[in-house]
Design an enzyme around this catalytic site. Structure first.
Site, short mmCIF file in Angstrom:
data_model
loop_
_atom_site.label_atom_id
_atom_site.label_comp_id
_atom_site.label_asym_id
_atom_site.label_seq_id
_atom_site.Cartn_x
_atom_site.Cartn_y
_atom_site.Cartn_z
N SER A 162 -4.51 -8.61 -11.29
CA SER A 162 -5.46 -7.59 -11.75
C SER A 162 -5.07 -6.23 -11.18
O SER A 162 -5.28 -5.19 -11.79
CB SER A 162 -6.88 -7.96 -11.31
OG SER A 162 -6.89 -8.19 -9.93
N ASP A 208 0.85 -1.20 0.00
CA ASP A 208 0.00 0.00 0.00
C ASP A 208 0.89 1.25 0.00
O ASP A 208 1.80 1.37 0.81
CB ASP A 208 -0.91 -0.01 1.23
CG ASP A 208 -1.87 -1.21 1.19
OD1 ASP A 208 -2.38 -1.53 0.11
OD2 ASP A 208 -2.06 -1.84 2.25
N LYS A 260 -0.03 10.20 1.24
CA LYS A 260 0.05 11.48 1.96
C LYS A 260 1.29 11.51 2.85
O LYS A 260 1.60 10.51 3.51
CB LYS A 260 -1.20 11.67 2.83
CG LYS A 260 -2.46 11.82 2.00
CD LYS A 260 -3.70 11.88 2.87
CE LYS A 260 -4.95 11.91 2.01
NZ LYS A 260 -6.18 11.72 2.78
C1 LIG Z 1 -2.00 -3.44 -2.47
S1 LIG Z 1 -2.12 -5.03 -1.88
C2 LIG Z 1 -0.99 -5.98 -2.90
C3 LIG Z 1 -1.29 -7.44 -2.87
C4 LIG Z 1 -0.38 -8.35 -3.68
N1 LIG Z 1 0.96 -8.39 -3.15
C5 LIG Z 1 -0.38 -8.00 -5.14
O1 LIG Z 1 0.71 -7.76 -5.67
O2 LIG Z 1 -1.45 -7.98 -5.76
C6 LIG Z 1 -1.23 -4.90 -0.35
C7 LIG Z 1 -1.63 -5.97 0.65
O3 LIG Z 1 -0.78 -5.90 1.78
C8 LIG Z 1 -1.56 -6.21 2.93
N2 LIG Z 1 -0.84 -5.66 4.07
C9 LIG Z 1 -0.57 -4.35 4.28
N3 LIG Z 1 0.13 -4.20 5.41
C10 LIG Z 1 0.31 -5.45 5.92
C11 LIG Z 1 0.95 -5.92 7.09
N4 LIG Z 1 1.55 -5.10 7.94
N5 LIG Z 1 0.94 -7.24 7.34
C12 LIG Z 1 0.32 -8.09 6.48
N6 LIG Z 1 -0.31 -7.69 5.36
C13 LIG Z 1 -0.32 -6.38 5.08
C14 LIG Z 1 -2.90 -5.58 2.65
O4 LIG Z 1 -3.93 -6.17 3.39
C15 LIG Z 1 -3.05 -5.81 1.14
O5 LIG Z 1 -3.75 -6.99 0.88
#
Ligand SMILES: C[S@@+](CC[C@H](N)C(=O)[O-])C[C@H]1O[C@@H](n2cnc3c(N)ncnc32)[C@H](O)[C@@H]1O
Length: 316
Positions: free
Chosen positions: A296, A169, A173
């Site tokens: 996707s 993510d 900001k």
């Molecule tokens: C934007 S998605 C990307 C998912 C995947 N890696 C992809 O390439 O499609 C980021 C994912 O990281 C997870 N995430 C964010 N911070 C995390 C954390 N501290 N521990 C475990 N999962 C986390 C979120 O729930 C989200 O599903």
């Protein structure tokens, strides 16, 4: 995937505002010493995922003792991965695995590896389970917990061959940058668990985060860039973003124009550029990791005209 993932920057994340504002809603994450990189989202499952979860979670989702939050890991927890997988094999950890596509691809391409998906989002892990069952993959496990705690408490020092962080993510900001997963302390954590010669693979479609990742990792004494100087100058995706104004359609918030020769609308993303010289002379971008399926999520970024930045760092 993005339709299932509300953008973390759109609602103000729990704790980021309520902790300081007039609304004193208690934030279950505040006991942690660092801000977390995620916002808890709806955990409702489709019928198929729910059925799969009920049937398979006991076998494939590792049971984690909790501290206070449901995504925490209790102090003193140890996991014997040889016992969990029933064998000793190279461990690959996919952090923030989303719907699990990369984990599944890795497990199919490398039956001799054991893959651990780390994800806080229940529908993501349920989607992983659906694929694991469909493809009868014995070399995948999911861990539903906050990744930094997983790195610190559940993984053995020097016991991991690869760590993947694909499209974390972005937290656009400035006041949310502290929530970005990739940080110097995150790099320390990854350095602890990786074997010597082990690899950290990163990918993002946001140039500001890419620059931040490169800054953090190039500055870490335990890591070396596997592709030093690659794709520098006009070849650099960063140069292209800066010159072509590719992040104009940023969903989260308008990007600030920079002064000088950069085209209006090129973002802070452009961190590190001088107004005189938009060219990325450093490079160091990796070729697209062939083990990374086009999700996707990535397709949506490409459709929006963004570029993807891959980085690979080797543990010394
Ligand atoms: C934007 S998605 C990307 C998912 C995947 N890696 C992809 O390439 O499609 C980021 C994912 O990281 C997870 N995430 C964010 N911070 C995390 C954390 N501290 N521990 C475990 N999962 C986390 C979120 O729930 C989200 O599903």
């Amino acid at each position: 995937m993005s339709s299932e993932h509300p953008h973390p920057d759109s609602p103000d994340p729990a704790g980021a505002q309520h902790a300081h504002g007039h609304n004193h809603r208690p934030d279950p994450e505040l006991y942690r010493t660092e801000p977390v990189s995620f916002v808890r989202r709806g955990d409702r499952l489709t019928t198929r995922r729910q059925k799969t979860w009920d049937r398979a979670a006991g076998s494939y989702i590792v049971d984690v003792p909790r501290d206070r939050a449901t995504t925490s890991v209790a102090e003193g927890t140890r996991i014997d991965w040889t016992q969990v997988f029933g064998r000793r094999a190279p461990l690959v950890v996919d952090i923030g695995s989303g719907l699990g596509e990369s984990t599944v691809q890795g497990a199919m391409d490398h039956p001799d590896w054991d893959l651990i998906s780390v994800e806080v989002y229940t529908p993501g892990l349920a989607a992983l389970l659906v694929q694991v069952e469909d493809r009868e993959l014995g070399n995948v496990r999911g861990v539903q917990a906050n990744a930094p705690e997983v790195l610190d408490k559940l993984l053995p020092a020097g016991g991991v061959q690869e760590v993947w962080v694909f499209f974390p993510d972005p937290w656009h900001k400035t006041r949310h940058h502290k929530r970005r997963l990739v940080s110097p302390t995150f790099a320390d954590r990854v350095a602890r668990v990786l074997a010597s010669g082990g690899v950290l693979r990163l990918a993002t479609d946001w140039s500001s985060y890419a620059v931040h990742m490169r800054e953090v990792m190039d500055g870490h004494p335990e890591f070396e860039n596997a592709h030093p100087g690659r794709a520098a100058g006009p070849e650099s995706p960063l140069t292209r973003v800066r010159l072509e104004g590719r992040e104009l359609q940023v969903g989260a918030q308008p990007v600030a124009p920079r002064a000088g020769t950069l085209r209006a609308g090129v973002s802070e993303a452009t961190a590190g550029a001088t107004s005189q010289d938009p060219v990325d002379h450093r490079g160091g971008w990796a070729p697209r990791f062939e083990g990374r399926p086009l999700t996707s999520f990535e397709a949506k970024a490409l459709n929006a005209g963004r570029l993807v930045f891959d980085l690979t760092y080797r543990r010394r």
